[in-house]
Design a protein around this motif. Structure first.
Motif, PDB file in Angstrom:
ATOM      1  N   GLY A   1       0.786  -1.225   0.000  1.00 26.26           N
ATOM      2  CA  GLY A   1       0.000   0.000   0.000  1.00 26.26           C
ATOM      3  C   GLY A   1       0.816   1.270   0.000  1.00 26.26           C
ATOM      4  N   ASP A   2       2.111   1.179   0.262  1.00 26.54           N
ATOM      5  CA  ASP A   2       2.954   2.364   0.343  1.00 26.54           C
ATOM      6  C   ASP A   2       3.612   2.612  -1.003  1.00 26.54           C
ATOM      7  N   ALA A   3       3.263   3.698  -1.646  1.00 30.48           N
ATOM      8  CA  ALA A   3       3.801   4.001  -2.968  1.00 30.48           C
ATOM      9  C   ALA A   3       4.697   5.241  -2.937  1.00 30.48           C
ATOM     10  N   ALA A   4       5.400   5.454  -1.831  1.00 31.27           N
ATOM     11  CA  ALA A   4       6.214   6.653  -1.702  1.00 31.27           C
ATOM     12  C   ALA A   4       7.405   6.652  -2.658  1.00 31.27           C
ATOM     13  N   ARG A   5       8.024   5.506  -2.871  1.00 35.40           N
ATOM     14  CA  ARG A   5       9.205   5.410  -3.734  1.00 35.40           C
ATOM     15  C   ARG A   5       9.092   4.142  -4.565  1.00 35.40           C
ATOM     16  N   PRO A   6       9.288   4.237  -5.872  1.00 30.48           N
ATOM     17  CA  PRO A   6       9.135   3.043  -6.715  1.00 30.48           C
ATOM     18  C   PRO A   6      10.266   2.041  -6.505  1.00 30.48           C
ATOM     19  N   THR A   7       9.945   0.766  -6.649  1.00 31.56           N
ATOM     20  CA  THR A   7      10.958  -0.280  -6.539  1.00 31.56           C
ATOM     21  C   THR A   7      11.755  -0.330  -7.830  1.00 31.56           C
ATOM     22  N   SER A   8      12.827  -1.102  -7.826  1.00 36.21           N
ATOM     23  CA  SER A   8      13.646  -1.243  -9.029  1.00 36.21           C
ATOM     24  C   SER A   8      12.830  -1.834 -10.169  1.00 36.21           C
ATOM     25  N   ALA A   9      12.003  -2.807  -9.852  1.00 37.41           N
ATOM     26  CA  ALA A   9      11.164  -3.429 -10.883  1.00 37.41           C
ATOM     27  C   ALA A   9      10.182  -2.410 -11.457  1.00 37.41           C
TER      28      ALA A   9
END
Length: 98
Positions: free
Chosen positions: A53-61
């Motif tokens: 639910g936390d979309a503060a920073r995108p993952t590498s993928a």
């Protein structure tokens, strides 16, 4: 372009930073990287471990997918522009004089 540091090196650097035995500046100096580089790796690792639910920073993928989608979007926009020009060209040729 491949990263100059292996994923294992990054993981180990993040682990050492999280242990807190040394300051970020000292640890970065010992590892031969900049402080900001180490901080970015720690922040990225935290983002990769985030809850769904936390979309503060995108993952590498997510970053990789976003880059691919942007590339594909640019390609499709170029193709669309070519088709528009072709349609206009052929439409002008088919106009019958009155």
């Amino acid at each position: 372009m491949p990263s100059p540091h292996s994923p294992e090196f990054r993981r180990r650097a993040v682990e050492l930073a999280r242990q807190g035995n040394k300051s970020t500046v000292e640890l970065a100096k010992d590892l031969g990287i900049s402080r900001s580089c180490l901080q970015n790796w720690v922040a990225q690792a935290a983002a990769e471990e985030k809850s769904a639910g936390d979309a503060a920073r995108p993952t590498s993928a997510e970053k990789k997918e976003l880059a691919e989608l942007r590339r594909r979007n640019k390609q499709l926009e170029a193709e669309n522009e070519i088709l528009k020009r072709a349609a206009a060209y052929f439409a002008s040729e088919n106009v019958l004089p009155k």
